[in-house]
Design a protein around this motif. Structure first.
Motif, short mmCIF file in Angstrom:
data_model
loop_
_atom_site.label_atom_id
_atom_site.label_comp_id
_atom_site.label_asym_id
_atom_site.label_seq_id
_atom_site.Cartn_x
_atom_site.Cartn_y
_atom_site.Cartn_z
N ILE A 84 -6.13 38.27 41.86
CA ILE A 84 -6.51 36.88 42.11
C ILE A 84 -5.32 36.22 42.79
CG2 ILE A 84 -7.22 34.69 41.10
CD1 ILE A 84 -8.17 36.30 38.64
N SER A 85 -5.55 35.51 43.90
CA SER A 85 -4.46 34.91 44.67
C SER A 85 -4.77 33.46 45.02
CB SER A 85 -4.25 35.71 45.96
OG SER A 85 -3.35 35.04 46.82
N SER A 86 -3.71 32.66 45.08
CA SER A 86 -3.84 31.29 45.54
C SER A 86 -4.03 31.22 47.04
CB SER A 86 -2.57 30.50 45.19
OG SER A 86 -1.46 31.06 45.89
N GLY A 87 -3.76 32.32 47.72
CA GLY A 87 -3.64 32.29 49.17
C GLY A 87 -2.17 32.06 49.51
N ALA A 88 -1.78 32.42 50.70
CA ALA A 88 -0.38 32.39 51.10
C ALA A 88 0.11 30.97 51.41
CB ALA A 88 -0.16 33.28 52.32
N PHE A 89 1.38 30.74 51.15
CA PHE A 89 2.08 29.51 51.53
C PHE A 89 3.50 29.89 51.87
CE2 PHE A 89 1.75 29.94 46.95
CZ PHE A 89 3.08 30.01 46.57
N ASN A 90 4.17 29.05 52.62
CA ASN A 90 5.54 29.34 53.03
C ASN A 90 6.54 28.59 52.16
OD1 ASN A 90 7.49 30.55 54.85
ND2 ASN A 90 7.86 28.47 55.56
N VAL A 91 7.51 29.31 51.63
CA VAL A 91 8.61 28.69 50.89
C VAL A 91 9.80 28.63 51.83
CG1 VAL A 91 10.14 28.91 48.90
CG2 VAL A 91 7.73 29.56 48.69
N SER A 92 10.20 27.42 52.18
CA SER A 92 11.22 27.23 53.22
C SER A 92 12.64 27.10 52.67
CB SER A 92 10.89 26.00 54.07
OG SER A 92 10.79 24.86 53.24
N VAL A 93 12.78 26.82 51.40
CA VAL A 93 14.11 26.72 50.78
C VAL A 93 14.08 27.44 49.44
CG1 VAL A 93 14.64 24.50 51.87
CG2 VAL A 93 13.63 24.54 49.61
N GLN A 94 15.24 27.78 48.95
CA GLN A 94 15.32 28.39 47.63
C GLN A 94 16.59 27.89 46.96
OE1 GLN A 94 17.63 30.97 46.67
NE2 GLN A 94 18.60 31.13 48.65
N PRO A 95 16.60 27.84 45.63
CA PRO A 95 15.50 28.27 44.76
C PRO A 95 14.34 27.28 44.80
CG PRO A 95 17.22 27.29 43.43
CD PRO A 95 17.74 27.33 44.84
N ALA A 96 13.18 27.76 44.44
CA ALA A 96 11.97 26.94 44.38
C ALA A 96 11.18 27.36 43.15
CB ALA A 96 11.14 27.12 45.64
N LEU A 97 10.26 26.51 42.74
CA LEU A 97 9.43 26.79 41.57
C LEU A 97 7.97 26.75 41.97
CD1 LEU A 97 9.28 27.19 38.44
CD2 LEU A 97 8.97 24.70 38.31
N ILE A 98 7.25 27.84 41.71
CA ILE A 98 5.80 27.87 41.92
C ILE A 98 5.15 27.54 40.58
CG2 ILE A 98 3.79 29.28 42.48
CD1 ILE A 98 5.69 31.10 44.08
N VAL A 99 4.25 26.57 40.59
CA VAL A 99 3.42 26.25 39.44
C VAL A 99 1.99 26.51 39.88
CG1 VAL A 99 2.67 24.46 37.83
CG2 VAL A 99 5.05 24.50 38.63
N ALA A 100 1.28 27.35 39.14
CA ALA A 100 -0.06 27.76 39.56
C ALA A 100 -1.05 27.66 38.41
CB ALA A 100 -0.02 29.18 40.10
N ILE A 101 -2.30 27.44 38.77
CA ILE A 101 -3.38 27.37 37.79
C ILE A 101 -4.58 28.12 38.36
CG2 ILE A 101 -4.22 25.15 38.68
CD1 ILE A 101 -4.80 24.42 35.70
N SER A 102 -5.23 28.90 37.51
CA SER A 102 -6.42 29.63 37.93
C SER A 102 -7.49 29.51 36.86
CB SER A 102 -6.09 31.10 38.19
OG SER A 102 -7.21 31.78 38.72
N SER A 103 -8.73 29.29 37.31
CA SER A 103 -9.86 29.13 36.39
C SER A 103 -10.95 30.12 36.73
CB SER A 103 -10.45 27.72 36.52
OG SER A 103 -9.54 26.75 36.12
N ASN A 104 -11.52 30.71 35.69
CA ASN A 104 -12.73 31.52 35.85
C ASN A 104 -13.86 30.50 36.00
OD1 ASN A 104 -15.21 32.76 35.09
ND2 ASN A 104 -14.06 34.45 34.20
N GLU A 105 -14.46 30.46 37.17
CA GLU A 105 -15.39 29.38 37.49
C GLU A 105 -16.80 29.54 36.93
OE1 GLU A 105 -14.78 26.25 39.40
OE2 GLU A 105 -13.13 27.01 38.19
#
Length: 170
Positions: A84-105
């Motif tokens: 299961i993926s959010s789809g791609a996004f670009n991280v332009s600086v680091q460090p960075a924090l990804i916060v993600a949520i996924s639901s079984n619809e």
């Protein structure tokens, strides 16, 4: 909210017309929130069958910390790891924090319903059962230490439809 914080939509709202119910979800963030307990009020239109709000307080990110976001509705054909993926996004600086949520619809197959945290992601918990007895939403995070294309990943416990969002902060 009742403390004057301003929430900014990330622009990744999704509506799912494939479901038997009216469902839409989106993400927003508030930078530099006022200290203390906040009461958040959400307003839905007349055709929202299921309603919930998931709030996570994130500390230690920049005041102007929003970097990117992505969202994805996908059907997976079997249980699996990192499928299961959010789809791609670009991280332009680091460090960075990804916060993600996924639901079984659809919660057609299972339980279990809530996706598991993907490789390298830390589960922050599950929620949203609507009184059905089984949570079907998981919140995760991951520290990113390199720039470039990234995606939030989850592992499906069962074949079903999943809606996933990721927001990246610096």
């Amino acid at each position: 909210d009742d403390r004057g914080n301003t929430y900014v939509p990330t622009g990744d709202a999704k509506a799912d017309a494939d479901l038997l119910v009216n469902a839409s979800q989106g993400t927003a963030y508030a930078a530099n929130i006022a200290a203390g307990t906040s009461q958040i009020t959400a307003t839905w239109g007349p055709f929202s069958d299921y309603r919930s709000v998931v709030v996570a307080e994130i500390t230690g990110v920049s005041a102007q910390g929003f970097l990117a976001s992505a969202s994805n509705i996908q059907t997976v054909s079997a249980a699996g790891v990192d499928n299961i993926s959010s789809g791609a996004f670009n991280v332009s600086v680091q460090p960075a924090l990804i916060v993600a949520i996924s639901s079984n619809e659809s919660q057609v197959n299972g339980p279990p319903f809530a996706p598991r945290a993907g490789s390298g992601f830390t589960s922050l918990g599950t929620t949203t059962s609507y009184g059905l007895g089984n949570d079907f939403t998981r919140l995760t995070s991951r520290l990113v230490t390199s720039t470039g294309s990234q995606a939030a990943l989850f592992s499906a416990p069962v074949a079903d439809e999943y809606l996933t969002f990721a927001i990246v902060f610096r």
